[in-house]
Design a protein around this motif. Structure first.
Motif, mmCIF file in Angstrom:
data_model
loop_
_atom_site.group_PDB
_atom_site.id
_atom_site.type_symbol
_atom_site.label_atom_id
_atom_site.label_comp_id
_atom_site.label_asym_id
_atom_site.label_seq_id
_atom_site.Cartn_x
_atom_site.Cartn_y
_atom_site.Cartn_z
ATOM 1 N N MET A 8 -1.799 -4.297 -8.724
ATOM 2 C CA MET A 8 -1.356 -3.547 -8.201
ATOM 3 C C MET A 8 -2.214 -2.467 -7.459
ATOM 4 N N VAL A 9 -4.032 -2.490 -8.656
ATOM 5 C CA VAL A 9 -3.755 -1.632 -7.695
ATOM 6 C C VAL A 9 -5.055 -1.757 -6.686
ATOM 7 N N GLU A 10 -5.243 -2.603 -6.009
ATOM 8 C CA GLU A 10 -5.650 -3.072 -4.918
ATOM 9 C C GLU A 10 -4.884 -2.908 -3.934
ATOM 10 N N ARG A 11 -3.331 -3.231 -4.407
ATOM 11 C CA ARG A 11 -2.709 -2.734 -2.550
ATOM 12 C C ARG A 11 -2.538 -1.887 -2.400
ATOM 13 N N ASN A 12 -2.442 -0.570 -3.026
ATOM 14 C CA ASN A 12 -2.686 1.222 -2.413
ATOM 15 C C ASN A 12 -4.047 0.921 -2.492
ATOM 16 N N LYS A 13 -5.178 0.597 -1.863
ATOM 17 C CA LYS A 13 -6.107 0.937 -0.984
ATOM 18 C C LYS A 13 -6.619 0.812 0.186
ATOM 19 N N GLU A 14 -7.574 1.512 0.487
ATOM 20 C CA GLU A 14 -7.762 2.033 2.052
ATOM 21 C C GLU A 14 -7.396 0.836 2.434
ATOM 22 N N TYR A 15 -8.515 -0.633 2.981
ATOM 23 C CA TYR A 15 -9.012 -1.928 3.180
ATOM 24 C C TYR A 15 -7.576 -2.642 3.607
#
Length: 319
Positions: free
Chosen positions: A204-211
């Motif tokens: 849930m944290v990683e899915r909103n990052k730029e990459y």
């Protein structure tokens, strides 16, 4: 020919560092060298694993081969006792089975079941955690509520119920042969929730990052994003959890076998050996239960110490 540069034979050629040097330069190796208990636990665990998987070559006897058992050698005490005999270093049980050989073969069964339960739980939990964290909405709610139901019941109780019911549902000829698979399934049924919750929170944290947003923009398939981009960022907490659950899985297997719903007598694990020895503890045959119990304690304690060290070494807040 003055414009042509010639190679200087005396100039040393730089080579890339070897794997040993790269490992020696890591923070993890530095932390390991500064942690005496982790070093001791690693040595003990290595010896236990090596002796368990080399049991067919180093054990004095094959405890699974009933033809090799001799009742005349039954109830022999350890070798340092007055009635001890070679090669039965830790004595024999009531069937003439060498206790040391039974411990080595039983350790292998316990280790394999513990590792298999961790592998199955990790695969199922990581997959469901990725799906729940990446897609959210109804998938997240359904999977996490199923996990809440499983967490509302003690893990040991679930394992006992599932193991007992599954063994009764199997045909009589397959109950002993499929005992290890049933135990792995019983342990993994509730153990996957911990992995799923960990991966879900990180996803849930990683899915909103730029990459991840960039990968979505160029229409990279969701499965590839989850497996190639998000999952590698969850390996550190998963490694710590898997290490600690390895020892927990061995303990659950030993408990199930001790209660009589685990490994059969013909395929003894450490829990089975402890259960058999416990029946004759007050008859003076103390070595039948003591040495398997010591082996189980050494195995689980060494794994837990390594897990605690990994948790501290891989946590950047504790550096």
């Amino acid at each position: 020919m003055s414009g042509i540069e010639t190679a200087n034979p005396t100039k040393p050629v730089s080579r890339p560092p070897s794997l040993r040097h790269r490992i020696a330069d890591t923070d993890l190796w530095w932390s390991f060298k500064k942690h005496p208990s982790a070093i001791v636990a690693t040595i003990v665990l290595t010896l236990l694993l090596a002796s368990a998987f080399l049991a067919p070559w180093i054990a004095p006897q094959n405890p699974y081969d009933l033809a090799s058992l001799d009742l005349l050698n039954a109830q022999l005490p350890p070798i340092w006792s007055a009635d001890g005999q070679w090669p039965y270093l830790l004595g024999t049980d009531l069937q003439g089975r060498d206790v040391l050989s039974a411990i080595l073969y039983g350790s292998r069964a316990s280790i394999v079941i513990g590792a298999a339960s961790v592998a199955v739980s990790l695969a199922v939990g990581a997959t469901l955690g990725l799906v729940a964290g990446y897609y959210g909405k109804w998938a997240d709610g359904l999977l996490m509520r199923a996990g809440d139901v499983l967490l509302s019941m003690p893990t040991m109780l679930i394992a006992i119920l599932v193991s007992a019911m599954a063994r009764q549902m199997l045909p009589p000829g397959l109950r002993d042969a499929g005992a290890s698979s049933v135990i792995v399934f019983a342990i993994s049924l509730s153990a996957w929730v911990q992995y799923a919750r960990t991966v879900r929170a990180l996803t849930m944290v990683e899915r909103n990052k730029e990459y991840v947003q960039a990968a979505r923009l160029i229409r990279v398939p969701a499965r590839r994003i989850m497996l190639r981009h998000i999952l590698p960022n969850t390996t550190t907490p998963l490694l710590v959890t898997a290490t600690l659950n390895f020892g927990f899985g061995i303990l659950i297997e030993a408990t199930l076998s001790f209660l009589g719903v685990g490994m059969p007598v013909e395929q003894p694990s450490l829990g089975t050996l402890i259960r058999i020895g416990n029946e004759y503890l007050f008859s003076g045959l103390w070595w039948i239960v003591l040495f398997p119990a010591i082996q189980l304690c050494l195995l689980v304690v060494s794994i837990n110490i390594l897990g605690d060290w990994l948790r501290d070494a891989l946590n950047p807040k504790l550096r």
